[in-house]
Structures are given as C-alpha cells and as structure tokens.
Motif scaffolding. Structure first.
Motif, PDB file in Angstrom:
ATOM      1  N   GLN A  45      -2.696  -0.022   2.673  1.00  0.00           N
ATOM      2  CA  GLN A  45      -2.755   0.081   1.214  1.00  0.00           C
ATOM      3  C   GLN A  45      -1.579   0.853   0.647  1.00  0.00           C
ATOM      4  OE1 GLN A  45      -6.751   1.692   0.506  1.00  0.00           O
ATOM      5  NE2 GLN A  45      -7.157  -0.168  -0.636  1.00  0.00           N
ATOM      6  N   THR A  46      -1.249   1.984   1.257  1.00  0.00           N
ATOM      7  CA  THR A  46      -0.162   2.812   0.722  1.00  0.00           C
ATOM      8  C   THR A  46       0.882   3.058   1.803  1.00  0.00           C
ATOM      9  OG1 THR A  46      -1.294   4.880   1.260  1.00  0.00           O
ATOM     10  CG2 THR A  46      -1.633   3.978  -0.959  1.00  0.00           C
ATOM     11  N   SER A  48       4.802   5.216   2.259  1.00  0.00           N
ATOM     12  CA  SER A  48       5.787   6.094   1.623  1.00  0.00           C
ATOM     13  C   SER A  48       6.873   6.506   2.611  1.00  0.00           C
ATOM     14  CB  SER A  48       5.123   7.339   1.035  1.00  0.00           C
ATOM     15  OG  SER A  48       4.582   8.144   2.058  1.00  0.00           O
ATOM     16  N   ASP A  58       7.628   5.053  -2.597  1.00  0.00           N
ATOM     17  CA  ASP A  58       6.184   5.188  -2.656  1.00  0.00           C
ATOM     18  C   ASP A  58       5.647   3.853  -3.137  1.00  0.00           C
ATOM     19  OD1 ASP A  58       3.689   6.356  -2.546  1.00  0.00           O
ATOM     20  OD2 ASP A  58       3.875   7.363  -4.482  1.00  0.00           O
ATOM     21  N   GLY A  59       4.900   3.172  -2.274  1.00  0.00           N
ATOM     22  CA  GLY A  59       4.464   1.835  -2.650  1.00  0.00           C
ATOM     23  C   GLY A  59       3.045   1.522  -2.246  1.00  0.00           C
ATOM     24  N   GLN A  60       2.541   0.432  -2.807  1.00  0.00           N
ATOM     25  CA  GLN A  60       1.226  -0.084  -2.472  1.00  0.00           C
ATOM     26  C   GLN A  60       1.386  -1.494  -1.923  1.00  0.00           C
ATOM     27  OE1 GLN A  60      -1.160   0.204  -6.012  1.00  0.00           O
ATOM     28  NE2 GLN A  60      -1.597   2.353  -5.630  1.00  0.00           N
ATOM     29  N   ASN A  62      -0.759  -5.073  -0.160  1.00  0.00           N
ATOM     30  CA  ASN A  62      -2.016  -5.793  -0.291  1.00  0.00           C
ATOM     31  C   ASN A  62      -2.165  -6.766   0.864  1.00  0.00           C
ATOM     32  OD1 ASN A  62      -0.668  -8.254  -0.944  1.00  0.00           O
ATOM     33  ND2 ASN A  62      -0.458  -7.558  -3.056  1.00  0.00           N
ATOM     34  N   TRP A  88       1.690   5.833   6.206  1.00  0.00           N
ATOM     35  CA  TRP A  88       0.898   4.755   5.649  1.00  0.00           C
ATOM     36  C   TRP A  88      -0.583   5.083   5.795  1.00  0.00           C
ATOM     37  CZ3 TRP A  88      -2.530   2.615   8.943  1.00  0.00           C
ATOM     38  CH2 TRP A  88      -2.190   2.396  10.279  1.00  0.00           C
ATOM     39  N   GLN A  89      -1.399   4.446   4.943  1.00  0.00           N
ATOM     40  CA  GLN A  89      -2.849   4.547   5.043  1.00  0.00           C
ATOM     41  C   GLN A  89      -3.425   3.175   4.754  1.00  0.00           C
ATOM     42  OE1 GLN A  89      -4.785   7.730   2.946  1.00  0.00           O
ATOM     43  NE2 GLN A  89      -6.778   6.749   3.069  1.00  0.00           N
ATOM     44  N   ASP A  90      -4.430   2.765   5.550  1.00  0.00           N
ATOM     45  CA  ASP A  90      -5.020   1.439   5.321  1.00  0.00           C
ATOM     46  C   ASP A  90      -6.339   1.540   4.567  1.00  0.00           C
ATOM     47  OD1 ASP A  90      -7.054   1.946   7.234  1.00  0.00           O
ATOM     48  OD2 ASP A  90      -5.965   0.922   8.831  1.00  0.00           O
ATOM     49  N   ASN A  91      -6.929   0.383   4.275  1.00  0.00           N
ATOM     50  CA  ASN A  91      -8.142   0.322   3.461  1.00  0.00           C
ATOM     51  C   ASN A  91      -9.370   0.887   4.165  1.00  0.00           C
ATOM     52  OD1 ASN A  91      -8.032  -2.110   5.129  1.00  0.00           O
ATOM     53  ND2 ASN A  91      -9.816  -2.799   3.979  1.00  0.00           N
TER      54      ASN A  91
END
Length: 103
Positions: A45-46, A48, A58-60, A62, A88-91
């Motif tokens: 999801q995020t 950076s 810094d982005g998102q 999908n 990064w981090q996932d959903n």
C-alpha cells in the motif's frame, strides 16, 4: 518477514540512477488457485524512500502493480557516503525496511 529490498544506486555526475526492487507477490483478488478459490487481495500500500533521514519519495500503490515491482528514479544531490532508506507496508500490515550507504 518479506525478502530483502534490492537497492542499486549509480552516481553519474550530478544525477544518481536508483533501482529499487520490492519483493512481494502482489495479489489483485481476481486470480484463482488450483481449486478455483479466489486468492485474497494482498499488495503493497505505501512505499517511501528517505535520503539521509529526509523524505525523498512517498507513494501509494494499488492492486494494479505487478508481482515484485521494480521502480527506477533519477535524483540529484546524492553523494558517496549518503544513506538511502526504503520502506513499504502492505494491506495486511506486513512491513519491510532496508537501507544502503552509497558507495
């Protein structure tokens, strides 16, 4: 824990070419397994990039991003000895952070 982020930085004069490979399966929620069951949504999801502790990107993301996404950027002001940190981090809440010192 997820596999290590692969980071490459090549300085060419004032410009640095960055290549960042995030290793993640990136499921859209539309594919099915061998038994016909829909695979659950699972994606970063995020994302950076920090340069010497300061935000640079810094982005998102999908579900439309492919498995093991590769990002390339050009940046100014990066020097030998500087530190790049990628996060990064996932959903599902899984996270990964890796860093390199520019050589």
């Amino acid at each position: 824990m997820a596999e290590q982020i692969k980071i490459r930085a090549q300085i060419q004069g004032e410009i640095t070419d960055l290549r960042i490979l995030l290793q993640h399966p990136m499921e859209t929620g539309q594919r099915k397994d061998d038994k016909g069951q829909t695979l659950p949504v699972y994606f970063i999801q995020t994302f950076s990039v920090n340069h010497n502790g300061k935000p640079m990107i810094d982005g998102q993301l999908n579900t439309s991003i492919s498995k093991n996404p590769l990002f390339t950027f050009k940046a100014r002001g990066i020097k030998v000895g500087d530190k790049l940190t990628i996060n990064w981090q996932d959903n599902l809440g899984d996270k990964r952070q890796d860093e390199i010192i520019i050589a």
